[in-house]
Design a protein around this motif. Sequence first.
Motif, short mmCIF file in Angstrom:
data_model
loop_
_atom_site.label_atom_id
_atom_site.label_comp_id
_atom_site.label_asym_id
_atom_site.label_seq_id
_atom_site.Cartn_x
_atom_site.Cartn_y
_atom_site.Cartn_z
N TYR A 118 0.82 -1.27 0.02
CA TYR A 118 -0.02 0.04 -0.02
C TYR A 118 0.86 1.22 0.02
CZ TYR A 118 -3.43 -3.33 1.02
OH TYR A 118 -4.35 -4.47 1.32
N ILE A 119 1.79 1.38 -0.84
CA ILE A 119 2.64 2.50 -1.01
C ILE A 119 1.86 3.73 -1.69
CG2 ILE A 119 4.78 3.24 -2.23
CD1 ILE A 119 5.26 1.42 0.08
N ASP A 120 2.15 4.90 -0.99
CA ASP A 120 1.53 6.08 -1.54
C ASP A 120 2.25 6.80 -2.50
OD1 ASP A 120 -0.76 5.74 0.24
OD2 ASP A 120 0.86 6.38 1.88
N LEU A 121 3.59 6.64 -2.68
CA LEU A 121 4.48 7.36 -3.43
C LEU A 121 5.72 6.42 -3.82
CD1 LEU A 121 5.26 10.00 -4.92
CD2 LEU A 121 6.56 10.79 -3.19
N LEU A 122 6.00 6.29 -5.00
CA LEU A 122 7.32 5.76 -5.51
C LEU A 122 8.02 6.63 -6.06
CD1 LEU A 122 8.65 3.15 -6.19
CD2 LEU A 122 7.33 3.05 -8.45
N VAL A 123 9.37 6.33 -5.51
CA VAL A 123 10.63 7.28 -5.84
C VAL A 123 11.63 6.42 -6.61
CG1 VAL A 123 12.44 8.85 -5.21
CG2 VAL A 123 10.29 8.73 -4.06
N MET A 124 11.87 6.75 -7.60
CA MET A 124 13.23 6.27 -8.50
C MET A 124 14.17 7.22 -9.07
SD MET A 124 10.53 3.38 -10.68
CE MET A 124 12.16 2.49 -11.23
N GLY A 125 15.23 6.77 -9.65
CA GLY A 125 16.27 7.49 -10.35
C GLY A 125 15.65 7.45 -11.65
N ALA A 126 15.73 8.61 -12.42
CA ALA A 126 15.34 8.61 -13.63
C ALA A 126 16.40 8.16 -14.71
CB ALA A 126 15.08 10.28 -14.16
N GLY A 127 17.37 7.93 -14.51
CA GLY A 127 18.46 7.27 -15.21
C GLY A 127 19.00 5.84 -15.05
N GLN A 128 18.21 5.05 -14.25
CA GLN A 128 18.76 3.91 -13.99
C GLN A 128 18.83 3.00 -15.20
OE1 GLN A 128 17.24 2.55 -10.05
NE2 GLN A 128 15.29 3.80 -10.78
N VAL A 177 15.33 18.17 -14.77
CA VAL A 177 14.73 18.13 -13.52
C VAL A 177 13.92 17.17 -13.12
CG1 VAL A 177 14.70 20.68 -13.56
CG2 VAL A 177 12.67 19.53 -14.43
N ASP A 178 13.68 16.79 -11.81
CA ASP A 178 12.64 15.86 -11.49
C ASP A 178 11.47 15.70 -12.03
OD1 ASP A 178 14.91 15.55 -10.07
OD2 ASP A 178 13.81 15.77 -8.01
N VAL A 179 10.65 14.77 -12.48
CA VAL A 179 9.50 14.38 -12.83
C VAL A 179 8.58 13.41 -12.05
CG1 VAL A 179 8.06 13.84 -15.12
CG2 VAL A 179 10.51 14.95 -15.44
N LEU A 180 7.33 14.14 -11.65
CA LEU A 180 6.43 13.35 -11.10
C LEU A 180 5.25 12.85 -12.10
CD1 LEU A 180 4.98 12.42 -8.19
CD2 LEU A 180 3.78 14.39 -8.26
N VAL A 217 4.68 8.34 -9.42
CA VAL A 217 5.89 7.97 -9.64
C VAL A 217 6.74 9.25 -9.77
CG1 VAL A 217 7.61 6.64 -10.97
CG2 VAL A 217 5.28 5.68 -10.75
N LEU A 218 7.76 9.57 -8.85
CA LEU A 218 8.70 10.71 -8.77
C LEU A 218 9.95 10.01 -9.36
CD1 LEU A 218 9.50 13.47 -8.20
CD2 LEU A 218 10.09 12.72 -5.87
N CYS A 219 10.16 10.47 -10.69
CA CYS A 219 11.65 10.18 -11.06
C CYS A 219 12.59 10.98 -11.25
CB CYS A 219 11.55 10.14 -12.53
SG CYS A 219 10.43 8.67 -13.16
N VAL A 220 13.80 10.95 -10.16
CA VAL A 220 14.60 11.71 -9.66
C VAL A 220 15.82 12.09 -10.58
CG1 VAL A 220 16.23 12.67 -7.60
CG2 VAL A 220 13.79 11.51 -7.38
N ARG A 221 16.21 13.31 -10.87
CA ARG A 221 17.42 13.37 -11.78
C ARG A 221 18.41 14.55 -11.19
NH1 ARG A 221 17.34 11.86 -16.92
NH2 ARG A 221 19.12 12.87 -17.42
#
Length: 291
Positions: free
Chosen positions: A102-112, A282-285, A136-140
């Motif tokens: 029951y995860i509410d927010l998933l965070v990942m690296g955008a360039g994995q 930049v980061d993208v949600l 999904v928050l893709c972090v750069r």
Amino acid sequence: MPQSWKTPRKILCALDLSPSCDRALDRAILLAGEMKASLLLAHIVDDTGLLIDDFASQVRRAEAELRRELKSHPGAAKIDADVIITMGHPAERILAKCDRLYIDLLVMGAGQQASLRQRLLGSTVDHVLRHALQPVLCVRDRAHAPYRKMVIATDFSPPSRVALECALALFPQAEATLFHAYDDTLRGLLASDQVTGELADRHKVEMQAFAERSMREFVGATRDLRADLATAVEAGAPELALKRYIERHDADLIVVGTLGRTGLQRAVIGSVAERLIGSLSVDVLAVRPAV
């Protein structure tokens, strides 16, 4: 049915243990602190072609590395965080963990990119974006502070409305701009034929007026908006216009809507969700509506 967004209570950060994955880790820890959410750091050992002994050793190494990173991080002591290591297809296991826990927010690296097979955006991130139920928050970028300025892309579709409402609920402290780009080029019988002259000039004026009217109607029909929400309408190809806008205004978060589990269909400012994540600095949600 309208979705009701609330502050995330559970955040999962998927890490591939690449050199740049610390960016996603930093942002996830910062968000968990801001939102008073629990944080789960997850690493998936791809079991393709692995022997049992190889898998066991990789699991031990991955868990030791993640716990070491967690222990040494200055922000981790203030949050409830844990580590989970599992095996299988990375994208499928990430999605399964998000749904079961029951995860509410998933965070990942955008360039994995775990292997040479993962080009551009990477097959794991691409697959997760298409199927995740959660935002999904893709972090750069490096996470030095909470998000300051976010730009929410819209094509006036229902998915982009959901993305707007989610962004305003998740990041109420950030300055928010609702952005729409449109192509004002007048073409002839062929897509490559560009019409110029008085007719084209009148077309540009009409397209600008139509886009501005559509923005007003979209904002007026959207519930629970912040009073300080800004809007911007610009001519140009959506992807390029958005990149120019965020560079001029120094935005640090872009928000887009997706159709989620619907195969190849997309509804993100002209079907460019994955390309945005792969090309922006930049980061993208990415947010999908409920089915």
